[in-house]
Motif scaffolding. Structure first.
Motif, PDB file in Angstrom:
ATOM      1  N   GLY A   1      -6.800 -61.775  12.746  1.00 51.88           N
ATOM      2  CA  GLY A   1      -6.105 -60.548  12.394  1.00 51.88           C
ATOM      3  C   GLY A   1      -6.299 -59.502  13.470  1.00 51.88           C
ATOM      4  N   ALA A   2      -5.430 -58.498  13.444  1.00 48.95           N
ATOM      5  CA  ALA A   2      -5.518 -57.427  14.425  1.00 48.95           C
ATOM      6  C   ALA A   2      -6.870 -56.747  14.336  1.00 48.95           C
ATOM      7  CB  ALA A   2      -4.412 -56.412  14.154  1.00 48.95           C
ATOM      8  N   GLY A   3      -7.523 -56.633  15.488  1.00 45.06           N
ATOM      9  CA  GLY A   3      -8.815 -55.965  15.526  1.00 45.06           C
ATOM     10  C   GLY A   3      -9.972 -56.856  15.139  1.00 45.06           C
ATOM     11  N   ASP A   4      -9.756 -58.174  15.013  1.00 46.70           N
ATOM     12  CA  ASP A   4     -10.836 -59.064  14.608  1.00 46.70           C
ATOM     13  C   ASP A   4     -11.947 -59.118  15.642  1.00 46.70           C
ATOM     14  OD1 ASP A   4      -9.564 -59.648  12.312  1.00 46.70           O
ATOM     15  OD2 ASP A   4      -9.084 -61.721  12.790  1.00 46.70           O
ATOM     16  N   SER A   5     -13.148 -59.345  15.169  1.00 43.03           N
ATOM     17  CA  SER A   5     -14.305 -59.533  16.041  1.00 43.03           C
ATOM     18  C   SER A   5     -14.251 -60.934  16.642  1.00 43.03           C
ATOM     19  CB  SER A   5     -15.589 -59.368  15.232  1.00 43.03           C
ATOM     20  OG  SER A   5     -15.681 -58.064  14.727  1.00 43.03           O
ATOM     21  N   PRO A   6     -15.084 -61.202  17.650  1.00 45.95           N
ATOM     22  CA  PRO A   6     -15.110 -62.532  18.249  1.00 45.95           C
ATOM     23  C   PRO A   6     -15.420 -63.620  17.220  1.00 45.95           C
ATOM     24  CG  PRO A   6     -16.342 -60.945  19.566  1.00 45.95           C
ATOM     25  CD  PRO A   6     -15.996 -60.259  18.295  1.00 45.95           C
ATOM     26  N   ASP A   7     -14.927 -64.805  17.483  1.00 46.72           N
ATOM     27  CA  ASP A   7     -15.177 -65.957  16.620  1.00 46.72           C
ATOM     28  C   ASP A   7     -16.667 -66.292  16.647  1.00 46.72           C
ATOM     29  OD1 ASP A   7     -15.316 -68.382  15.372  1.00 46.72           O
ATOM     30  OD2 ASP A   7     -13.623 -69.270  16.432  1.00 46.72           O
ATOM     31  N   PRO A   8     -17.337 -66.402  15.479  1.00 50.19           N
ATOM     32  CA  PRO A   8     -18.764 -66.738  15.471  1.00 50.19           C
ATOM     33  C   PRO A   8     -19.060 -68.047  16.180  1.00 50.19           C
ATOM     34  CG  PRO A   8     -18.029 -66.031  13.293  1.00 50.19           C
ATOM     35  CD  PRO A   8     -16.805 -66.185  14.124  1.00 50.19           C
ATOM     36  N   ALA A   9     -18.117 -68.994  16.141  1.00 51.33           N
ATOM     37  CA  ALA A   9     -18.323 -70.278  16.811  1.00 51.33           C
ATOM     38  C   ALA A   9     -18.447 -70.106  18.308  1.00 51.33           C
ATOM     39  CB  ALA A   9     -17.173 -71.226  16.467  1.00 51.33           C
ATOM     40  N   ALA A  10     -17.888 -69.005  18.823  1.00 49.46           N
ATOM     41  CA  ALA A  10     -17.954 -68.739  20.260  1.00 49.46           C
ATOM     42  C   ALA A  10     -19.177 -67.901  20.613  1.00 49.46           C
ATOM     43  CB  ALA A  10     -16.685 -68.032  20.710  1.00 49.46           C
ATOM     44  N   GLY A  11     -20.031 -67.680  19.640  1.00 46.93           N
ATOM     45  CA  GLY A  11     -21.271 -66.957  19.918  1.00 46.93           C
ATOM     46  C   GLY A  11     -21.263 -65.502  19.518  1.00 46.93           C
ATOM     47  N   GLY A  12     -20.161 -65.026  18.934  1.00 48.59           N
ATOM     48  CA  GLY A  12     -20.114 -63.626  18.532  1.00 48.59           C
ATOM     49  C   GLY A  12     -20.265 -63.480  17.034  1.00 48.59           C
ATOM     50  N   ALA A  13     -20.942 -62.439  16.594  1.00 47.45           N
ATOM     51  CA  ALA A  13     -21.112 -62.180  15.171  1.00 47.45           C
ATOM     52  C   ALA A  13     -19.924 -61.387  14.657  1.00 47.45           C
ATOM     53  CB  ALA A  13     -22.400 -61.406  14.934  1.00 47.45           C
ATOM     54  N   VAL A  14     -19.436 -61.732  13.473  1.00 49.32           N
ATOM     55  CA  VAL A  14     -18.315 -61.014  12.884  1.00 49.32           C
ATOM     56  C   VAL A  14     -18.821 -59.719  12.269  1.00 49.32           C
ATOM     57  CG1 VAL A  14     -16.508 -61.063  11.139  1.00 49.32           C
ATOM     58  CG2 VAL A  14     -17.029 -63.122  12.442  1.00 49.32           C
ATOM     59  N   THR A  15     -18.361 -58.604  12.767  1.00 51.74           N
ATOM     60  CA  THR A  15     -18.677 -57.294  12.215  1.00 51.74           C
ATOM     61  C   THR A  15     -17.383 -56.498  12.125  1.00 51.74           C
ATOM     62  OG1 THR A  15     -19.146 -56.372  14.400  1.00 51.74           O
ATOM     63  CG2 THR A  15     -21.013 -57.264  13.166  1.00 51.74           C
ATOM     64  N   THR A  16     -17.430 -55.436  11.376  1.00 48.36           N
ATOM     65  CA  THR A  16     -16.238 -54.607  11.189  1.00 48.36           C
ATOM     66  C   THR A  16     -15.846 -53.937  12.492  1.00 48.36           C
ATOM     67  OG1 THR A  16     -16.784 -54.207   8.870  1.00 48.36           O
ATOM     68  CG2 THR A  16     -15.316 -52.629   9.923  1.00 48.36           C
ATOM     69  N   THR A  17     -14.562 -54.020  12.823  1.00 52.04           N
ATOM     70  CA  THR A  17     -14.051 -53.355  14.030  1.00 52.04           C
ATOM     71  C   THR A  17     -13.070 -52.240  13.700  1.00 52.04           C
ATOM     72  OG1 THR A  17     -12.273 -54.990  14.253  1.00 52.04           O
ATOM     73  CG2 THR A  17     -14.328 -55.427  15.439  1.00 52.04           C
ATOM     74  N   ALA A  18     -12.597 -52.170  12.453  1.00 52.76           N
ATOM     75  CA  ALA A  18     -11.680 -51.097  12.068  1.00 52.76           C
ATOM     76  C   ALA A  18     -11.730 -50.916  10.561  1.00 52.76           C
ATOM     77  CB  ALA A  18     -10.250 -51.411  12.514  1.00 52.76           C
ATOM     78  N   VAL A  19     -11.546 -49.673  10.145  1.00 52.53           N
ATOM     79  CA  VAL A  19     -11.467 -49.336   8.722  1.00 52.53           C
ATOM     80  C   VAL A  19     -10.209 -48.506   8.513  1.00 52.53           C
ATOM     81  CG1 VAL A  19     -12.571 -48.218   6.748  1.00 52.53           C
ATOM     82  CG2 VAL A  19     -13.980 -49.307   8.524  1.00 52.53           C
ATOM     83  N   VAL A  20      -9.375 -48.949   7.584  1.00 54.13           N
ATOM     84  CA  VAL A  20      -8.144 -48.236   7.242  1.00 54.13           C
ATOM     85  C   VAL A  20      -8.339 -47.599   5.870  1.00 54.13           C
ATOM     86  CG1 VAL A  20      -5.666 -48.432   6.828  1.00 54.13           C
ATOM     87  CG2 VAL A  20      -6.751 -49.844   8.588  1.00 54.13           C
ATOM     88  N   LEU A  21      -8.020 -46.305   5.746  1.00 55.06           N
ATOM     89  CA  LEU A  21      -8.181 -45.587   4.482  1.00 55.06           C
ATOM     90  C   LEU A  21      -6.858 -44.954   4.091  1.00 55.06           C
ATOM     91  CD1 LEU A  21     -10.059 -44.417   2.247  1.00 55.06           C
ATOM     92  CD2 LEU A  21     -10.449 -42.458   3.774  1.00 55.06           C
ATOM     93  N   ASN A  22      -6.501 -45.050   2.810  1.00 58.81           N
ATOM     94  CA  ASN A  22      -5.287 -44.434   2.276  1.00 58.81           C
ATOM     95  C   ASN A  22      -5.639 -43.582   1.063  1.00 58.81           C
ATOM     96  OD1 ASN A  22      -3.305 -45.972   3.991  1.00 58.81           O
ATOM     97  ND2 ASN A  22      -4.236 -47.689   2.904  1.00 58.81           N
ATOM     98  N   ALA A  23      -4.990 -42.434   0.955  1.00 57.49           N
ATOM     99  CA  ALA A  23      -5.176 -41.544  -0.196  1.00 57.49           C
ATOM    100  C   ALA A  23      -3.954 -40.634  -0.269  1.00 57.49           C
ATOM    101  CB  ALA A  23      -6.450 -40.714  -0.050  1.00 57.49           C
ATOM    102  N   PRO A  24      -3.662 -40.070  -1.436  1.00 54.27           N
ATOM    103  CA  PRO A  24      -2.527 -39.150  -1.537  1.00 54.27           C
ATOM    104  C   PRO A  24      -2.705 -37.940  -0.622  1.00 54.27           C
ATOM    105  CG  PRO A  24      -3.340 -39.767  -3.711  1.00 54.27           C
ATOM    106  CD  PRO A  24      -4.345 -40.261  -2.723  1.00 54.27           C
ATOM    107  N   LYS A  25      -1.616 -37.494   0.014  1.00 52.75           N
ATOM    108  CA  LYS A  25      -1.692 -36.312   0.857  1.00 52.75           C
ATOM    109  C   LYS A  25      -1.722 -35.037   0.032  1.00 52.75           C
ATOM    110  CE  LYS A  25       0.562 -38.138   5.002  1.00 52.75           C
ATOM    111  NZ  LYS A  25       1.684 -37.954   5.967  1.00 52.75           N
TER     112      LYS A  25
END
Length: 406
Positions: free
Chosen positions: A220-244
């Motif tokens: 997915g867009a903004g995904d962390s490196p694949d753990p199989a390739a030696g990278g740990a999956v951590t959050t790279t983006a947070v999307v928030l929605n609320a009424p204006k």
């Protein structure tokens, strides 16, 4: 306002869409074209890190709509989108105008910027550091390109000297636009926010390298490196929605998602009243398998809201509360009239009693705990309304329905 330096650069080309030709932008002069050679690179996952209300800038060309980082071209670039792009000072007294995207790297605020001059007409790009007290300190030239017309963009290359290396968090980004009009010192737009440089509102954090076009297939867009390739999956983006905007006090649903999508990620949503010293309301959630989360937050006055997961922040959102006011008129046997009513939310503020078409209120009183009452008085015949003005802009003002004094 501090003068903005215009630095010699190696700008890119701007297209003449009407003629099919293209004229190079050079440091000593630029002929802006009515179209663009190529569209700006898209934001990662289609979601810009910065969004802002249209119409809050002083002029259309410095009114920021959004801003984002992109690695679509294989290198880090910053994009600023404005309501109307003509890339020149709009104020009569201004000699220069600028559009800057700022971001925090390890506690130091960096920027990339485009600067336009009026006479001679030039466009140039630079980068450097910024502080609220000291303003912009240029560290050198960079490159970029602009498009023109409605919804135009400037795309600026982000040099490695800003500290934007792979894996680095570009935190708390925001956009400032300036003009050097001495009669209007300070920025002419801030995104997100209003026109004050020091506002506590920011765009979403971005992790450099999280959205390279060579990312693992299916990621997915903004995904962390694949753990199989030696990278740990951590959050790279947070999307928030609320009424204006909401009317009155009520519970608000704040929802969003983390990238990459996965279950079990703790998310903290913080809501803070803008105009009072009330303590922030903090709600916690845990993501579902699709990375989504949601919480319910009580909102009783205009507030800012943000979310954080694994030290990555979403954009600061603003929930504006519109008040309501109800008034009744009661005629006494002695000919006096009593006006009273209720406001929602029950915020402190002033209530004005206005006769239709009158510029001066007939009376004024304070709202306390959601209620108000005007002392009995002899009122001229006509239609009257109550106008509630909450203190410290804690909510938008409101006007009651008309009541009649016969």
């Amino acid at each position: 306002m501090r003068p903005l330096p215009v630095l010699a650069t190696n700008p890119r080309r701007v297209s003449h869409a009407a003629t099919g030709t293209c004229i190079a932008a050079i440091a000593v002069g630029l002929l802006l074209c009515p179209g663009a050679l190529a569209a700006a690179p898209a934001p990662c996952g289609g979601v810009a890190q910065i969004s802002d209300n249209s119409g809050d800038g002083h002029h259309a060309n410095t009114d920021v709509l959004s801003g984002w980082f992109s690695e679509q071209a294989g290198r880090l670039q910053a994009v600023i989108k404005v309501q109307l792009g003509d890339w020149q000072p709009a104020h009569v007294a201004s000699t220069t105008a600028s559009w800057s995207l700022l971001f925090d790297v390890a506690g130091q605020q960096h920027y990339v910027r485009v600067v336009a001059t009026k006479v001679p007409t030039t466009i140039s790009y630079d980068y450097g550091t910024w502080t609220l007290a000291g303003g912009f300190v240029s560290a050198g030239a960079t490159t970029g390109e602009v498009t023109t017309g409605q919804g135009a963009t400037v795309t600026i290359d982000v040099p490695a000297e800003t500290g934007a290396a792979a894996g680095t968090v570009l935190a708390r980004p925001f956009v400032l636009t300036y003009e050097t009009d001495p009669s209007e010192p300070g920025p002419v737009d801030r995104a997100p926010g209003g026109v004050t440089a020091g506002e506590a509102a920011f765009g979403a954090d971005y992790v450099v390298g999280s959205c390279q076009p060579t990312a693992t297939a299916g990621a997915g867009a903004g995904d962390s490196p694949d753990p199989a390739a030696g990278g740990a999956v951590t959050t790279t983006a947070v999307v928030l929605n609320a009424p204006k905007r909401i009317v009155g006090a009520r519970r608000v649903k704040a929802s969003g998602r983390v990238v990459p999508a996965r279950a079990g990620v703790p998310v903290q949503v913080t809501t803070k009243a803008r105009g009072s010293a009330k303590a922030a309301i903090v709600r916690s959630a845990t993501t579902l398998a699709d990375g989504s989360f949601s919480v319910l937050v009580p909102v009783s006055e205009s507030s800012t809201m943000t979310a954080v997961a694994e030290q990555i922040n979403a954009q600061t959102l603003t929930v504006v509360v519109r008040s309501t006011v109800r008034m009744t008129l009661r005629r006494l046997p002695n000919g006096m009239t009593v006006a009273s009513g209720r406001v929602t939310p029950g915020l402190p503020g002033r209530v004005l009693l206005l006769r239709s078409n009158a510029a001066v209120p007939s009376a004024s009183t304070a709202a306390r705990r959601g209620v108000f009452r005007f002392a009995a008085r002899r009122l001229a015949r006509g239609r009257y309304q109550a106008v509630f003005i909450p203190s410290a802009n804690r909510a938008e003002r409101s006007t009651s329905k008309s009541g009649v004094v016969r």
